[in-house]
Design a protein around this motif. Structure first.
Motif, PDB file in Angstrom:
ATOM      1  N   VAL A  38       0.862  -1.180   0.000  1.00  0.00           N
ATOM      2  CA  VAL A  38       0.000   0.000   0.000  1.00  0.00           C
ATOM      3  C   VAL A  38       0.901   1.233   0.000  1.00  0.00           C
ATOM      4  CG1 VAL A  38      -1.832   1.232   1.197  1.00  0.00           C
ATOM      5  CG2 VAL A  38      -1.728  -1.267   1.326  1.00  0.00           C
ATOM      6  N   GLY A  39       0.903   1.958  -1.102  1.00  0.00           N
ATOM      7  CA  GLY A  39       1.704   3.177  -1.206  1.00  0.00           C
ATOM      8  C   GLY A  39       2.943   2.965  -2.066  1.00  0.00           C
ATOM      9  N   ALA A  40       3.194   3.943  -2.949  1.00  0.00           N
ATOM     10  CA  ALA A  40       4.416   3.956  -3.761  1.00  0.00           C
ATOM     11  C   ALA A  40       5.154   5.251  -3.467  1.00  0.00           C
ATOM     12  CB  ALA A  40       4.079   3.837  -5.249  1.00  0.00           C
ATOM     13  N   GLY A  41       5.271   5.545  -2.146  1.00  0.00           N
ATOM     14  CA  GLY A  41       5.891   6.785  -1.715  1.00  0.00           C
ATOM     15  C   GLY A  41       7.202   6.550  -1.006  1.00  0.00           C
ATOM     16  N   GLY A  42       7.394   7.254   0.131  1.00  0.00           N
ATOM     17  CA  GLY A  42       8.661   7.184   0.851  1.00  0.00           C
ATOM     18  C   GLY A  42       8.987   5.786   1.348  1.00  0.00           C
ATOM     19  N   LEU A  43       7.991   5.076   1.864  1.00  0.00           N
ATOM     20  CA  LEU A  43       8.197   3.697   2.306  1.00  0.00           C
ATOM     21  C   LEU A  43       8.070   2.722   1.137  1.00  0.00           C
ATOM     22  CD1 LEU A  43       6.147   3.788   5.644  1.00  0.00           C
ATOM     23  CD2 LEU A  43       8.636   3.730   5.407  1.00  0.00           C
ATOM     24  N   GLY A  44       7.062   2.935   0.312  1.00  0.00           N
ATOM     25  CA  GLY A  44       6.820   2.026  -0.813  1.00  0.00           C
ATOM     26  C   GLY A  44       7.999   1.958  -1.773  1.00  0.00           C
ATOM     27  N   SER A  45       8.750   3.047  -1.888  1.00  0.00           N
ATOM     28  CA  SER A  45       9.895   3.049  -2.821  1.00  0.00           C
ATOM     29  C   SER A  45      10.938   1.995  -2.441  1.00  0.00           C
ATOM     30  CB  SER A  45      10.543   4.430  -2.891  1.00  0.00           C
ATOM     31  OG  SER A  45       9.694   5.364  -3.517  1.00  0.00           O
ATOM     32  N   PRO A  46      11.540   2.069  -1.244  1.00  0.00           N
ATOM     33  CA  PRO A  46      12.514   1.035  -0.907  1.00  0.00           C
ATOM     34  C   PRO A  46      11.887  -0.344  -0.784  1.00  0.00           C
ATOM     35  CG  PRO A  46      12.117   2.462   0.990  1.00  0.00           C
ATOM     36  CD  PRO A  46      11.459   3.106  -0.197  1.00  0.00           C
ATOM     37  N   ILE A  47      10.657  -0.423  -0.293  1.00  0.00           N
ATOM     38  CA  ILE A  47       9.996  -1.723  -0.173  1.00  0.00           C
ATOM     39  C   ILE A  47       9.944  -2.394  -1.547  1.00  0.00           C
ATOM     40  CG2 ILE A  47       7.766  -2.858   0.236  1.00  0.00           C
ATOM     41  CD1 ILE A  47       7.255  -0.654   2.415  1.00  0.00           C
ATOM     42  N   ALA A  48       9.382  -1.683  -2.526  1.00  0.00           N
ATOM     43  CA  ALA A  48       9.189  -2.291  -3.851  1.00  0.00           C
ATOM     44  C   ALA A  48      10.526  -2.532  -4.545  1.00  0.00           C
ATOM     45  CB  ALA A  48       8.291  -1.394  -4.702  1.00  0.00           C
ATOM     46  N   LEU A  49      11.460  -1.604  -4.406  1.00  0.00           N
ATOM     47  CA  LEU A  49      12.764  -1.781  -5.064  1.00  0.00           C
ATOM     48  C   LEU A  49      13.489  -3.012  -4.535  1.00  0.00           C
ATOM     49  CD1 LEU A  49      13.953   1.940  -5.197  1.00  0.00           C
ATOM     50  CD2 LEU A  49      13.636   0.453  -7.194  1.00  0.00           C
ATOM     51  N   TYR A  50      13.548  -3.163  -3.208  1.00  0.00           N
ATOM     52  CA  TYR A  50      14.277  -4.303  -2.651  1.00  0.00           C
ATOM     53  C   TYR A  50      13.546  -5.620  -2.888  1.00  0.00           C
ATOM     54  CZ  TYR A  50      18.075  -1.634  -0.655  1.00  0.00           C
ATOM     55  OH  TYR A  50      19.186  -0.860  -0.521  1.00  0.00           O
ATOM     56  N   LEU A  51      12.224  -5.611  -2.854  1.00  0.00           N
ATOM     57  CA  LEU A  51      11.493  -6.861  -3.114  1.00  0.00           C
ATOM     58  C   LEU A  51      11.651  -7.277  -4.574  1.00  0.00           C
ATOM     59  CD1 LEU A  51       8.226  -6.366  -1.039  1.00  0.00           C
ATOM     60  CD2 LEU A  51      10.253  -7.699  -0.437  1.00  0.00           C
ATOM     61  N   ALA A  52      11.578  -6.307  -5.478  1.00  0.00           N
ATOM     62  CA  ALA A  52      11.744  -6.631  -6.902  1.00  0.00           C
ATOM     63  C   ALA A  52      13.169  -7.105  -7.174  1.00  0.00           C
ATOM     64  CB  ALA A  52      11.409  -5.422  -7.764  1.00  0.00           C
ATOM     65  N   ALA A  53      14.137  -6.436  -6.576  1.00  0.00           N
ATOM     66  CA  ALA A  53      15.534  -6.831  -6.788  1.00  0.00           C
ATOM     67  C   ALA A  53      15.771  -8.253  -6.283  1.00  0.00           C
ATOM     68  CB  ALA A  53      16.469  -5.856  -6.079  1.00  0.00           C
ATOM     69  N   ALA A  54      15.132  -8.607  -5.159  1.00  0.00           N
ATOM     70  CA  ALA A  54      15.317  -9.936  -4.574  1.00  0.00           C
ATOM     71  C   ALA A  54      14.587 -11.011  -5.375  1.00  0.00           C
ATOM     72  CB  ALA A  54      14.827  -9.947  -3.125  1.00  0.00           C
ATOM     73  N   ASP A  63      -1.496   3.098  -5.197  1.00  0.00           N
ATOM     74  CA  ASP A  63      -1.299   4.517  -4.870  1.00  0.00           C
ATOM     75  C   ASP A  63      -2.161   5.313  -5.837  1.00  0.00           C
ATOM     76  OD1 ASP A  63      -0.176   7.185  -4.374  1.00  0.00           O
ATOM     77  OD2 ASP A  63       1.438   6.102  -3.358  1.00  0.00           O
ATOM     78  N   SER A  64      -2.876   6.289  -5.321  1.00  0.00           N
ATOM     79  CA  SER A  64      -3.768   7.060  -6.199  1.00  0.00           C
ATOM     80  C   SER A  64      -3.182   8.420  -6.571  1.00  0.00           C
ATOM     81  CB  SER A  64      -5.135   7.236  -5.528  1.00  0.00           C
ATOM     82  OG  SER A  64      -4.983   7.928  -4.310  1.00  0.00           O
ATOM     83  N   ASP A  65      -1.946   8.689  -6.151  1.00  0.00           N
ATOM     84  CA  ASP A  65      -1.329   9.996  -6.428  1.00  0.00           C
ATOM     85  C   ASP A  65      -0.504   9.980  -7.708  1.00  0.00           C
ATOM     86  OD1 ASP A  65      -2.348  11.160  -4.148  1.00  0.00           O
ATOM     87  OD2 ASP A  65      -0.529  10.826  -2.947  1.00  0.00           O
ATOM     88  N   VAL A 102       9.846  -9.937 -12.527  1.00  0.00           N
ATOM     89  CA  VAL A 102       8.808  -9.604 -11.547  1.00  0.00           C
ATOM     90  C   VAL A 102       7.564  -9.049 -12.238  1.00  0.00           C
ATOM     91  CG1 VAL A 102       8.296  -8.186  -9.529  1.00  0.00           C
ATOM     92  CG2 VAL A 102      10.570  -9.158  -9.808  1.00  0.00           C
ATOM     93  N   ASN A 103       6.416  -9.587 -11.837  1.00  0.00           N
ATOM     94  CA  ASN A 103       5.139  -9.107 -12.355  1.00  0.00           C
ATOM     95  C   ASN A 103       4.620  -8.000 -11.431  1.00  0.00           C
ATOM     96  OD1 ASN A 103       2.618  -8.943 -13.606  1.00  0.00           O
ATOM     97  ND2 ASN A 103       1.768 -10.537 -12.280  1.00  0.00           N
ATOM     98  N   ILE A 104       4.520  -6.789 -11.958  1.00  0.00           N
ATOM     99  CA  ILE A 104       4.040  -5.650 -11.154  1.00  0.00           C
ATOM    100  C   ILE A 104       2.581  -5.399 -11.510  1.00  0.00           C
ATOM    101  CG2 ILE A 104       4.380  -3.218 -10.575  1.00  0.00           C
ATOM    102  CD1 ILE A 104       6.803  -4.986  -9.867  1.00  0.00           C
ATOM    103  N   VAL A 105       1.727  -5.385 -10.491  1.00  0.00           N
ATOM    104  CA  VAL A 105       0.300  -5.133 -10.714  1.00  0.00           C
ATOM    105  C   VAL A 105      -0.037  -3.767 -10.133  1.00  0.00           C
ATOM    106  CG1 VAL A 105      -2.030  -6.045 -10.423  1.00  0.00           C
ATOM    107  CG2 VAL A 105      -0.076  -7.619 -10.470  1.00  0.00           C
ATOM    108  N   GLU A 106      -0.555  -2.883 -10.972  1.00  0.00           N
ATOM    109  CA  GLU A 106      -0.853  -1.506 -10.548  1.00  0.00           C
ATOM    110  C   GLU A 106      -2.282  -1.376 -10.034  1.00  0.00           C
ATOM    111  OE1 GLU A 106      -0.072   1.874 -13.206  1.00  0.00           O
ATOM    112  OE2 GLU A 106       0.854   0.407 -14.537  1.00  0.00           O
ATOM    113  N   TYR A 107      -2.438  -0.664  -8.938  1.00  0.00           N
ATOM    114  CA  TYR A 107      -3.762  -0.267  -8.438  1.00  0.00           C
ATOM    115  C   TYR A 107      -3.727   1.247  -8.235  1.00  0.00           C
ATOM    116  CZ  TYR A 107      -4.117  -5.249  -7.466  1.00  0.00           C
ATOM    117  OH  TYR A 107      -4.110  -6.606  -7.578  1.00  0.00           O
ATOM    118  N   SER A 108      -4.178   1.982  -9.241  1.00  0.00           N
ATOM    119  CA  SER A 108      -4.058   3.440  -9.155  1.00  0.00           C
ATOM    120  C   SER A 108      -5.290   4.081  -8.528  1.00  0.00           C
ATOM    121  CB  SER A 108      -3.785   4.033 -10.543  1.00  0.00           C
ATOM    122  OG  SER A 108      -4.814   3.656 -11.416  1.00  0.00           O
TER     123      SER A 108
END
Ligand SMILES: [Zn+2]
Length: 270
Positions: A38-54, A63-65, A102-108
């Motif tokens: 939930v969120g592609a912001g300050g927390l979502g950025s490192p979360i998604a980057l490290y999970l995708a890299a792994a 994220d709706s912004d 990695v399969n990324i699914v967007e929920y905007s």
């Protein structure tokens, strides 16, 4: 995932696979895991980057912004070129470039009581990288009803908090820790009070680590513990979080039986 790792995958993930707790089998678990952030912001950025890299195989991002120039001081998944794009499409492009496995699914759309339970049904683990209390409570309650592990994080200025909630396995939930939604305006937001990007990076990295350990079933996680990080004094404290028997969601005689309007102070009266 029963299929074998390809040669490219064995090489790409070699530093994961070398770790005894992970190995080839663990890497296959990561590749077949589905996590929702939930969120592609300050927390979502490192979360998604490290999970995708792994190599976490499916990552849903909500994220709706749209990307704003003031986001870039901490939301490192986005770049100056992405200003104006939806955060989910910007994040997806960046993550696809990082790791095409990695399969990324967007929920905007905005996460709401109407859509969240249907969305998280499709995922193994939910990670909360949101920036407001209404979303934190809706995510917590939805995870409780859908029996999903919740990896929770929050940051403000130089401070961060991280925990893992598994009320379906007997642990506490977010409401056991914070029983009442604070009235609007009582606790400042990052927009009002500021946040250092590296603190979001620290907390988001811990959230991605807890998620990876959860997928692999290794180590001790933060279930029943809240990590409190003060980056100004550089001290990390830990407090025990006990299941609250009077918790209105997961306690002995719960009064919350469905998702409700979280912009309101209370949830029980519907
Ligand atoms: Zn609870």
């Amino acid at each position: 995932m029963n299929s074998k790792l390809t040669e490219d995958q064995i090489y790409r993930y070699s530093r994961n696979i070398l770790i005894p707790e992970i190995g080839g089998e663990g890497q296959k678990k990561l590749l077949s895991a589905k996590v929702f952030c939930v969120g592609a912001g300050g927390l979502g950025s490192p979360i998604a980057l490290y999970l995708a890299a792994a190599g976490v195989g499916t990552i849903g991002i909500a994220d709706s912004d749209n990307v704003d120039i003031s986001n870039l001081q901490r939301q490192v998944i986005h770049s100056t070129d992405d200003i104006g794009k939806t955060k989910t499409s910007s994040a997806k492009q960046r993550l696809n470039r990082l790791n095409p496995d990695v399969n990324i699914v967007e929920y905007s759309e905005l996460i709401s009581k109407e859509n969240i339970r249907e969305i998280i049904k499709n995922y193994d683990i939910v990670i909360d990288g949101s920036d407001n209390f209404a979303t934190r409570y809706i995510v917590n309650d939805a995870c409780f009803f859908e029996k999903k592990t919740l990896v929770s994080g929050a940051v403000l200025q130089f401070e961060g908090q991280v925990s893992v909630f598994k009320p379906h396995l007997g642990g506490p939930c977010y409401r056991c820790l914070f029983p009442e939604i604070p009235p609007q305006g009582v606790i400042a937001s990052c927009q009002e009070a500021g946040i250092i990007g590296a603190v979001a990076g620290l907390v988001g990295s811990i959230q991605s680590l807890e998620t990876i350990k959860e997928i692999l079933g290794i180590g001790n996680n933060l279930d029943g513990r809240l990590l409190i990080i003060n980056a100004l004094s550089m001290e990390i404290d830990e407090v025990r979080v006990n299941k609250l028997h009077s918790c209105r969601l997961c306690g002995n005689s719960p009064s919350i039986s469905k998702l409700c309007d979280y912009s309101m102070q209370d949830c029980e009266t519907d």
